[in-house]
Scaffold this motif. Sequence first.
Motif, short mmCIF file in Angstrom:
data_model
loop_
_atom_site.label_atom_id
_atom_site.label_comp_id
_atom_site.label_asym_id
_atom_site.label_seq_id
_atom_site.Cartn_x
_atom_site.Cartn_y
_atom_site.Cartn_z
N GLY A 59 0.01 -0.76 -0.05
CA GLY A 59 0.60 0.25 0.05
C GLY A 59 0.53 1.64 0.35
N ALA A 60 2.51 1.26 -0.49
CA ALA A 60 3.27 2.47 -0.53
C ALA A 60 3.11 3.01 -1.52
CB ALA A 60 4.30 2.54 0.66
N ASP A 61 2.50 4.16 -1.47
CA ASP A 61 2.74 5.16 -3.20
C ASP A 61 3.88 5.49 -3.22
OD1 ASP A 61 -0.17 5.57 -3.97
OD2 ASP A 61 -0.95 5.99 -1.55
N LYS A 62 4.70 5.54 -2.57
CA LYS A 62 5.93 6.34 -2.56
C LYS A 62 6.90 5.62 -1.38
CE LYS A 62 6.17 10.30 -3.53
NZ LYS A 62 6.52 11.67 -3.47
N VAL A 63 7.93 5.10 -2.32
CA VAL A 63 9.46 5.30 -0.40
C VAL A 63 10.38 5.90 -0.42
CG1 VAL A 63 10.20 3.00 0.32
CG2 VAL A 63 8.28 1.94 -0.84
N ILE A 64 10.64 6.81 0.34
CA ILE A 64 11.15 7.11 0.77
C ILE A 64 12.77 7.32 1.17
CG2 ILE A 64 11.88 9.96 1.79
CD1 ILE A 64 9.09 10.22 0.54
N THR A 65 13.61 7.47 1.08
CA THR A 65 14.72 6.12 2.15
C THR A 65 15.66 8.43 2.20
OG1 THR A 65 15.46 4.25 1.27
CG2 THR A 65 17.19 5.08 2.36
N LEU A 66 15.60 8.15 3.50
CA LEU A 66 16.68 9.63 4.41
C LEU A 66 17.31 8.70 4.50
CD1 LEU A 66 14.68 11.41 6.12
CD2 LEU A 66 16.05 11.80 3.85
N THR A 67 19.13 8.77 3.99
CA THR A 67 20.59 8.37 4.49
C THR A 67 21.53 9.45 4.32
OG1 THR A 67 21.21 8.99 2.10
CG2 THR A 67 20.79 6.80 2.16
N HIS A 68 21.99 8.32 6.18
CA HIS A 68 23.23 9.50 6.59
C HIS A 68 23.93 8.68 6.85
CE1 HIS A 68 25.15 12.24 10.01
NE2 HIS A 68 24.80 13.33 8.88
N ALA A 69 25.12 8.82 7.27
CA ALA A 69 26.65 7.54 7.88
C ALA A 69 25.88 8.12 9.67
CB ALA A 69 27.82 8.55 7.47
N ALA A 70 25.05 8.47 10.19
CA ALA A 70 25.02 8.67 11.52
C ALA A 70 23.79 7.43 11.72
CB ALA A 70 24.47 9.60 12.38
N PHE A 71 22.98 7.07 10.78
CA PHE A 71 21.91 6.40 10.62
C PHE A 71 21.73 4.31 10.29
CE2 PHE A 71 19.06 10.29 9.52
CZ PHE A 71 19.30 10.88 10.73
N ALA A 72 23.21 4.04 10.31
CA ALA A 72 23.77 3.08 10.48
C ALA A 72 22.37 2.59 11.07
CB ALA A 72 25.11 2.09 10.53
N ARG A 73 22.89 2.78 12.50
CA ARG A 73 21.76 1.92 14.28
C ARG A 73 21.06 3.22 13.94
NH1 ARG A 73 27.51 0.26 15.98
NH2 ARG A 73 27.29 -2.43 15.86
N TYR A 74 20.42 3.08 15.21
CA TYR A 74 18.71 3.78 15.62
C TYR A 74 20.07 5.04 16.24
CZ TYR A 74 15.42 6.66 19.03
OH TYR A 74 14.89 6.56 19.42
N ALA A 75 19.48 6.24 15.47
CA ALA A 75 19.81 7.19 16.39
C ALA A 75 18.95 8.40 16.57
CB ALA A 75 21.00 7.98 15.52
N PRO A 76 18.50 8.55 18.18
CA PRO A 76 17.29 9.04 18.81
C PRO A 76 16.98 10.39 18.58
CG PRO A 76 18.56 7.87 20.49
CD PRO A 76 19.73 8.07 18.88
N GLU A 77 18.39 10.91 18.28
CA GLU A 77 18.07 12.70 18.23
C GLU A 77 18.43 13.30 16.61
OE1 GLU A 77 20.20 15.90 21.48
OE2 GLU A 77 21.73 12.93 21.38
N GLY A 78 19.12 12.06 15.81
CA GLY A 78 19.21 12.40 14.67
C GLY A 78 17.92 12.20 13.80
N TYR A 79 17.99 10.60 14.08
CA TYR A 79 16.21 10.09 13.22
C TYR A 79 14.66 10.84 13.80
CZ TYR A 79 17.52 5.30 12.18
OH TYR A 79 17.75 4.53 12.09
#
Length: 332
Positions: A59-79
Motif C-alpha cells: 500500500g505504499a505509494d512512495k518509498v523514501i529513504t533518508l540517508t546519513h552516515a549516523a543512521f546505520a544504527r538507531y540514532a534517537p536525536e538524529g532520527y
Amino acid sequence: MSGGVLAVLEQRDGALRKVSHEVVTGARRLGDALGGTVDALVLAAGAVGGGADQLGAFGADKVITLTHAAFARYAPEGYSRAIAEHVRAGGYRAVVFAASATGKDLAPRVAARLGVPLAQDVTDVGVESGAVTVVRPVYAGKALLKLKLAASPALVSLRPNVFTPVQRPKAGVAESAAAAVPGGGGGGGGRVTVREIKAAQAGALDVAEAPIVVSGGRGLKEPANFKILEELAGAFAGAAAVGASRAVVDAGWRPHADQVGQTGKTVSPTLYIAVGISGAIQHLAGMRTAKVIVAINKDKDAPIFKVADYGIVGDLFDVVPKLTDEIRKLHG
C-alpha cells in the motif's frame, strides 16, 4: 499533501524489519479513509533491502529513504529531528510508527518536536468526521479505550502482530535523499550514540514479533528446565520465540528481553503457550491480545485458565515433551 499519511519504518543492518509491513498496512487503512496517499519512510546509512522494494504491494505509494552516515544504527536525536522535519515539509495528516522497542522511544521524541499528542500501542485505527480515531487497551488489557486525535498531524504507534500485512498494490515509487542533520555528538546522530546492539543468538526471534510465543514461569522450577521450552519452540520450524514471566526474569533465569508482561514486552502472537505460569494480572496485560492462548499448569485454579482458549491441567514435565513430539510430527 492534505490527507497524506507517513509510515515510519524500521531497519536493522540494512534490512527492513517484519513490523514495517504492518505499519504500511495500518497507514494504508488511514490513507484510504482520509482520501490521501501513503509515503513509507526509512532512515538508513545507505540502500535498504529485505523487502523495501515490496512495500508498494502493501500500500505504499512512495518509498523514501533518508540517508546519513549516523543512521546505520538507531540514532534517537538524529532520527527524530529528520522525521519531524520531513513531516513538516510534507504536510502529512497522520504519521504511523510501530510500538516496538525502537518505536516506543522514537515516536514520543517526534511528537515532542512537533508539539502534538501521541496515541501509543494502538490495536485499531479509523477516521470519523475527518478526525483520526484509534483504539488502545487500558487497565492491563481489561478494557479498550477509543480516542479521537484532534491535533494535526495525528501521531500513532501500532502494537506489533495486530495489523496483519495486507496486499494492496500501489506504485511504490522509490526516492532517496541525503538527510541534512545538524552537527553534534555522534557525527550528526546527536548526543546519544548507539555503540552496540546485542542481538539474540542466530535464528532467535524477538518475542514481540514472533507469530508463536512459548513462555515459562516459576513452574519450571529451575533455569535449566527452560531447555524443555526451547525444544518446544524449535519444533515450530523457526516460527516461535521463548518468553518468560517477570518472576523468572527477576530471579535471573532469563534475560529481560524475554519478559512478557506489563513491565516487559506486550505480545500479540497468533499462538501463545503459557507453561507453568499462574497468570498474574501484570503478565496477562502483556499477552491478553494473543489470538489463541494455551495454558499448561498443574493448578486447575490458576488465573491463566480464565483467559486461555485451551487449558491442560497436568505436570508440564510430562505434557510439554509429548506436545513437542506431536508438533515435530506435524512439521515432518
